[in-house]
Design a protein around this motif. Structure first.
Motif, PDB file in Angstrom:
ATOM      1  N   VAL A 242       0.776  -1.235   0.140  1.00  0.00           N
ATOM      2  CA  VAL A 242      -0.060  -0.127   0.048  1.00  0.00           C
ATOM      3  C   VAL A 242       0.884   1.152  -0.047  1.00  0.00           C
ATOM      4  O   VAL A 242       1.429   1.730   1.033  1.00  0.00           O
ATOM      5  N   PRO A 243       1.196   1.648  -1.140  1.00  0.00           N
ATOM      6  CA  PRO A 243       2.296   2.998  -1.231  1.00  0.00           C
ATOM      7  C   PRO A 243       1.650   4.047  -0.554  1.00  0.00           C
ATOM      8  O   PRO A 243       0.347   4.309  -0.429  1.00  0.00           O
ATOM      9  N   LEU A 244       2.350   4.855  -0.332  1.00  0.00           N
ATOM     10  CA  LEU A 244       1.960   6.254   0.503  1.00  0.00           C
ATOM     11  C   LEU A 244       1.233   7.245  -0.672  1.00  0.00           C
ATOM     12  O   LEU A 244       0.256   7.707  -0.115  1.00  0.00           O
ATOM     13  N   VAL A 245       1.886   7.052  -1.771  1.00  0.00           N
ATOM     14  CA  VAL A 245       0.884   7.858  -2.995  1.00  0.00           C
ATOM     15  C   VAL A 245       0.160   6.986  -3.750  1.00  0.00           C
ATOM     16  O   VAL A 245       0.800   6.035  -4.374  1.00  0.00           O
ATOM     17  N   ARG A 246      -1.073   6.743  -3.748  1.00  0.00           N
ATOM     18  CA  ARG A 246      -1.990   5.941  -4.337  1.00  0.00           C
ATOM     19  C   ARG A 246      -2.470   6.544  -5.604  1.00  0.00           C
ATOM     20  O   ARG A 246      -2.596   7.804  -5.682  1.00  0.00           O
ATOM     21  N   GLU A 247      -2.817   5.464  -6.525  1.00  0.00           N
ATOM     22  CA  GLU A 247      -3.571   6.027  -7.782  1.00  0.00           C
ATOM     23  C   GLU A 247      -4.950   6.008  -7.529  1.00  0.00           C
ATOM     24  O   GLU A 247      -5.865   5.100  -7.210  1.00  0.00           O
ATOM     25  N   ILE A 248      -5.732   7.170  -7.903  1.00  0.00           N
ATOM     26  CA  ILE A 248      -7.071   7.239  -7.872  1.00  0.00           C
ATOM     27  C   ILE A 248      -7.695   6.906  -9.270  1.00  0.00           C
ATOM     28  O   ILE A 248      -7.143   7.353 -10.263  1.00  0.00           O
ATOM     29  N   THR A 249      -8.527   5.990  -9.367  1.00  0.00           N
ATOM     30  CA  THR A 249      -9.247   5.548 -10.460  1.00  0.00           C
ATOM     31  C   THR A 249     -10.972   5.791 -10.418  1.00  0.00           C
ATOM     32  O   THR A 249     -11.409   5.952  -9.193  1.00  0.00           O
TER      33      THR A 249
END
Length: 406
Positions: A242-249
């Protein structure tokens, strides 16, 4: 010897009809009702549990009840053991303490549990018997892909986060812990395992787990903790998956919005990995202490053209950094300013202090006015939130609370 008994033709037909009806009537199961007395025991002993948090007066809950019950009947025939899969429900009016415990903010809410642990992602799919049954079948599938040759590692999808375990035996405690972690985090990482003689070249110091980051440049990372310690193994793998910066879709937008935290978003072209890397590094450097108060996200400029237009930008302007507070959207200055020490942190601090909101409505704060400069209100119309539209819809749920204004 007792005389034989012969049934008349109508009686015979009736008996045969009853027998056929008994044989072919599908198994029906009662949905388990949870309360404060039984909830922990039932959920802790269930491999997988799908729990419907509902209210009787909610029309969406009423519509779901027969669908949920029929899906339970379908799955019960495939997984007859009572602890394999449990369909349960909580009447949130009768058990408001349970609703508060699991932070229920809308009806109906379908949450998944594994051995008593609530999964982060709730069910948000179609409310049909087939969709619910397919969802449970997916949850019951093996979360770990077995490697039959180490050469398969060279063909992995390196756009994903890959967790690879090397084990002497599948029935070992180490593998059971790995499998349990995989069942929880398989939506975030791909889990693979090599066993026995296949794994032997990589087990020169015993069983081990490695993390392969996305791309081909970052080095592998090795787990150095106890592989029989679930908490330690889970925490290490979760940190990688679970990365600190996640991609929003558009697929995860509702889930991210419902977390209730403002968004700090980098809009970038999909192929622009350099800007993404800069943003990730600066978020880690400047904003790690803000984790839990704001969501760090990145979005594809082409897919999210509408939010960009909302802040008077187009894909040609990317990369662009903005905050969506669920009330308004605020644009960061020039993207390269993110490299100025403390600049990004100040942007987020100004959101929390209300300074961004005030300045959009009334112009610069008096403290930012140069000595002798006249202070005057500047009429402004800040763009309204764009991502708020991805939040749970009132056409699908009964919503229980509204967002605070920022």
């Amino acid at each position: 010897m007792n005389p034989a008994v012969f049934l008349s033709l109508p009686d015979l037909r009736c008996s045969l009809l009853l027998l056929v009806t008994w044989i072919f009537t599908p198994v029906t199961t009662e949905i388990t009702s949870l309360d404060t007395e039984n909830i922990d025991d039932i959920l802790n002993n269930a491999d997988v549990a799908l729990v419907n948090f509902y209210a009787d007066w909610c029309r969406f809950s009423q519509m779901l009840h027969p669908i949920f019950e029929e899906a339970s009947n379908v799955i019960k025939e495939e997984y007859p053991n009572e602890n394999q899969v449990v369909f349960a429900r909580v009447d949130c009016d009768q058990h408001s303490d349970i609703a508060q415990r699991y932070r229920i903010s809308k009806y109906p809410t379908l949450k998944l549990f594994r051995n008593g642990m609530m999964m982060k992602r709730e069910y948000r799919g179609q409310r049909s018997v087939k969709a619910l049954a397919d969802y449970i079948r997916q949850q019951k599938s093996d979360p770990v892909q077995e490697l039959h040759d180490l050469a398969e590692i060279t063909t992995l999808d390196r756009s994903k986060r890959n967790i690879i375990g090397y084990f002497a035996q599948k029935d070992s405690e180490e593998y059971k812990v790995f499998e349990r972690v995989a069942s929880i985090l398989h939506d975030d990482c791909a889990f693979l395992a090599a066993l026995g003689t296949v794994s032997k070249p990589e087990r020169y110091s015993g069983d081990n787990i490695i993390y392969k980051p996305p791309g081909h440049s970052a080095p592998d990372m090795v787990y150095l903790g106890s592989m029989t310690n679930f908490d330690g193994t889970y925490n290490w793998i979760q940190d990688k998956c679970v990365p600190l910066v996640r991609e929003i879709t558009f697929e995860n937008g509702e889930e991210l919005t419902e977390e209730g935290l403002p968004f700090l978003i980098l809009f970038h072209m999909k192929e622009d990995t350099e800007s993404l890397e800069i943003f990730q590094n600066e978020v880690a450097r400047q904003l790690i202490s803000e984790k839990g108060t704001i969501n760090f996200l990145h979005a594809d400029c082409d897919k999210f053209r509408h939010p960009l237009l909302h802040i008077q930008k187009t894909p040609a302007d990317c990369p662009v950094i903005a905050i969506d507070s669920f009330r308004h959207m605020y644009v960061f200055g020039d993207f390269r300013d993110v490299l100025i020490p403390g600049k990004l942190k100040q942007f987020v601090s100004d959101l929390h202090s209300g300074k961004l909101h005030r300045e959009f409505h009334h112009g610069p704060d008096p403290t930012d006015i140069a000595p002798g400069q006249e202070v005057q209100d500047v009429a402004s119309s800040p763009p309204e939130s764009s991502f708020q539209k991805l939040a749970p819809s009132e056409y699908r749920y009964t919503l229980l609370r509204d967002r605070d204004e920022l």
